[in-house]
Design a protein around this motif. Structure first.
Motif, PDB file in Angstrom:
ATOM      1  N   ASN A 107      31.850  -2.060 124.962  1.00  0.00           N
ATOM      2  CA  ASN A 107      30.872  -1.344 124.147  1.00  0.00           C
ATOM      3  C   ASN A 107      29.939  -0.469 124.987  1.00  0.00           C
ATOM      4  O   ASN A 107      29.398   0.516 124.489  1.00  0.00           O
ATOM      5  CB  ASN A 107      30.062  -2.325 123.309  1.00  0.00           C
ATOM      6  CG  ASN A 107      30.839  -2.849 122.113  1.00  0.00           C
ATOM      7  OD1 ASN A 107      31.905  -2.326 121.768  1.00  0.00           O
ATOM      8  ND2 ASN A 107      30.338  -3.895 121.487  1.00  0.00           N
ATOM      9  N   ALA A 108      29.751  -0.829 126.233  1.00  0.00           N
ATOM     10  CA  ALA A 108      28.892  -0.018 127.100  1.00  0.00           C
ATOM     11  C   ALA A 108      29.537   1.327 127.415  1.00  0.00           C
ATOM     12  O   ALA A 108      28.836   2.314 127.654  1.00  0.00           O
ATOM     13  CB  ALA A 108      28.592  -0.765 128.389  1.00  0.00           C
ATOM     14  N   LYS A 109      30.861   1.358 127.410  1.00  0.00           N
ATOM     15  CA  LYS A 109      31.586   2.588 127.744  1.00  0.00           C
ATOM     16  C   LYS A 109      32.280   3.217 126.539  1.00  0.00           C
ATOM     17  O   LYS A 109      32.987   4.215 126.688  1.00  0.00           O
ATOM     18  CB  LYS A 109      32.619   2.300 128.832  1.00  0.00           C
ATOM     19  CG  LYS A 109      31.998   1.848 130.147  1.00  0.00           C
ATOM     20  CD  LYS A 109      33.058   1.628 131.205  1.00  0.00           C
ATOM     21  CE  LYS A 109      32.425   1.215 132.534  1.00  0.00           C
ATOM     22  NZ  LYS A 109      33.434   0.970 133.588  1.00  0.00           N
ATOM     23  N   ASN A 110      32.073   2.644 125.364  1.00  0.00           N
ATOM     24  CA  ASN A 110      32.705   3.164 124.136  1.00  0.00           C
ATOM     25  C   ASN A 110      34.220   3.261 124.276  1.00  0.00           C
ATOM     26  O   ASN A 110      34.832   4.286 123.931  1.00  0.00           O
ATOM     27  CB  ASN A 110      32.129   4.532 123.773  1.00  0.00           C
ATOM     28  CG  ASN A 110      30.686   4.473 123.321  1.00  0.00           C
ATOM     29  OD1 ASN A 110      30.146   3.390 123.092  1.00  0.00           O
ATOM     30  ND2 ASN A 110      30.057   5.621 123.210  1.00  0.00           N
ATOM     31  N   MET A 111      34.810   2.201 124.768  1.00  0.00           N
ATOM     32  CA  MET A 111      36.253   2.187 125.011  1.00  0.00           C
ATOM     33  C   MET A 111      36.923   1.002 124.322  1.00  0.00           C
ATOM     34  O   MET A 111      36.377  -0.098 124.264  1.00  0.00           O
ATOM     35  CB  MET A 111      36.540   2.104 126.505  1.00  0.00           C
ATOM     36  CG  MET A 111      36.118   3.331 127.295  1.00  0.00           C
ATOM     37  SD  MET A 111      37.117   4.786 126.933  1.00  0.00           S
ATOM     38  CE  MET A 111      38.717   4.277 127.523  1.00  0.00           C
ATOM     39  N   LEU A 112      38.120   1.242 123.832  1.00  0.00           N
ATOM     40  CA  LEU A 112      38.963   0.230 123.226  1.00  0.00           C
ATOM     41  C   LEU A 112      40.257   0.188 124.029  1.00  0.00           C
ATOM     42  O   LEU A 112      40.750   1.233 124.469  1.00  0.00           O
ATOM     43  CB  LEU A 112      39.259   0.572 121.778  1.00  0.00           C
ATOM     44  CG  LEU A 112      40.149  -0.381 120.987  1.00  0.00           C
ATOM     45  CD1 LEU A 112      39.403  -1.678 120.694  1.00  0.00           C
ATOM     46  CD2 LEU A 112      40.604   0.265 119.687  1.00  0.00           C
ATOM     47  N   PHE A 113      40.803  -1.026 124.200  1.00  0.00           N
ATOM     48  CA  PHE A 113      42.013  -1.174 125.005  1.00  0.00           C
ATOM     49  C   PHE A 113      43.057  -2.011 124.277  1.00  0.00           C
ATOM     50  O   PHE A 113      42.725  -2.840 123.429  1.00  0.00           O
ATOM     51  CB  PHE A 113      41.677  -1.847 126.337  1.00  0.00           C
ATOM     52  CG  PHE A 113      40.614  -1.152 127.122  1.00  0.00           C
ATOM     53  CD1 PHE A 113      39.312  -1.624 127.108  1.00  0.00           C
ATOM     54  CD2 PHE A 113      40.905  -0.019 127.865  1.00  0.00           C
ATOM     55  CE1 PHE A 113      38.311  -0.982 127.818  1.00  0.00           C
ATOM     56  CE2 PHE A 113      39.921   0.632 128.581  1.00  0.00           C
ATOM     57  CZ  PHE A 113      38.617   0.156 128.559  1.00  0.00           C
ATOM     58  N   LEU A 114      44.308  -1.802 124.657  1.00  0.00           N
ATOM     59  CA  LEU A 114      45.393  -2.656 124.198  1.00  0.00           C
ATOM     60  C   LEU A 114      46.307  -2.902 125.387  1.00  0.00           C
ATOM     61  O   LEU A 114      47.012  -1.992 125.835  1.00  0.00           O
ATOM     62  CB  LEU A 114      46.172  -2.025 123.050  1.00  0.00           C
ATOM     63  CG  LEU A 114      47.244  -2.915 122.426  1.00  0.00           C
ATOM     64  CD1 LEU A 114      46.594  -4.085 121.687  1.00  0.00           C
ATOM     65  CD2 LEU A 114      48.144  -2.125 121.474  1.00  0.00           C
ATOM     66  N   GLN A 115      46.273  -4.110 125.908  1.00  0.00           N
ATOM     67  CA  GLN A 115      47.166  -4.504 126.991  1.00  0.00           C
ATOM     68  C   GLN A 115      48.454  -5.034 126.375  1.00  0.00           C
ATOM     69  O   GLN A 115      48.427  -5.992 125.605  1.00  0.00           O
ATOM     70  CB  GLN A 115      46.516  -5.574 127.861  1.00  0.00           C
ATOM     71  CG  GLN A 115      47.392  -6.064 128.997  1.00  0.00           C
ATOM     72  CD  GLN A 115      47.646  -4.994 130.047  1.00  0.00           C
ATOM     73  OE1 GLN A 115      46.719  -4.323 130.489  1.00  0.00           O
ATOM     74  NE2 GLN A 115      48.913  -4.823 130.440  1.00  0.00           N
ATOM     75  N   MET A 116      49.565  -4.389 126.707  1.00  0.00           N
ATOM     76  CA  MET A 116      50.852  -4.762 126.134  1.00  0.00           C
ATOM     77  C   MET A 116      51.772  -5.259 127.243  1.00  0.00           C
ATOM     78  O   MET A 116      51.941  -4.568 128.256  1.00  0.00           O
ATOM     79  CB  MET A 116      51.480  -3.559 125.438  1.00  0.00           C
ATOM     80  CG  MET A 116      50.569  -2.900 124.404  1.00  0.00           C
ATOM     81  SD  MET A 116      51.381  -1.589 123.487  1.00  0.00           S
ATOM     82  CE  MET A 116      51.686  -0.436 124.813  1.00  0.00           C
ATOM     83  N   SER A 117      52.338  -6.422 127.060  1.00  0.00           N
ATOM     84  CA  SER A 117      53.265  -6.969 128.042  1.00  0.00           C
ATOM     85  C   SER A 117      54.517  -7.473 127.350  1.00  0.00           C
ATOM     86  O   SER A 117      54.558  -7.561 126.121  1.00  0.00           O
ATOM     87  CB  SER A 117      52.590  -8.081 128.842  1.00  0.00           C
ATOM     88  OG  SER A 117      52.178  -9.127 127.989  1.00  0.00           O
TER      89      SER A 117
END
Length: 123
Positions: free
Chosen positions: A73-83
């Motif tokens: 939330n501090a960087k306004n980023m969303l992630f999806l780690q896919m393995s």
């Protein structure tokens, strides 16, 4: 609202990728966020969601145990780690903004999304 996905590409079965979504022009930390995908000739499929604080997550059955959603939330980023990627994971992946703060499991809860990033799993 602006959402810009990145990180897609071509990967072999069993490989990994990390998708990112840069959010802007809204208060990112006030909303739950999610990922959905769309394969050629198919409808939109919910993949994962995360609550506004990041303390609650939900996953579609096909990706449980292989994908991990997270946010900064501090960087306004969303992630999806896919393995452990499979050929059936091949699709255009979108990040989306929910209409509420709480967790969700349907694409219908999203009111904005980006242009998508292509993930292709093939040998």
């Amino acid at each position: 609202v602006q959402l810009v996905e990145s990180g897609g590409g071509l990967v072999q079965p069993g490989g990994s990728l990390r998708l990112s979504c840069a959010a802007s022009r809204f208060t990112f930390s006030n909303y739950a966020m999610g990922w959905f995908r769309q394969a050629p000739g198919k409808g939109r499929e919910f993949v994962a969601a995360i609550s506004w604080r990041g303390n609650s997550t939900a996953y579609a059955d096909p990706v449980k145990g292989r994908f991990t959603i997270s946010r900064d939330n501090a960087k306004n980023m969303l992630f999806l780690q896919m393995s452990s990627l499979k050929p059936e994971d091949t699709a255009l992946y979108y990040c989306g903004k929910s209409t509420t703060r709480i967790i969700f499991t349907t694409v219908s809860m999203l009111d904005n999304w980006g242009q998508g990033t292509q993930v292709t799993v093939s040998s």
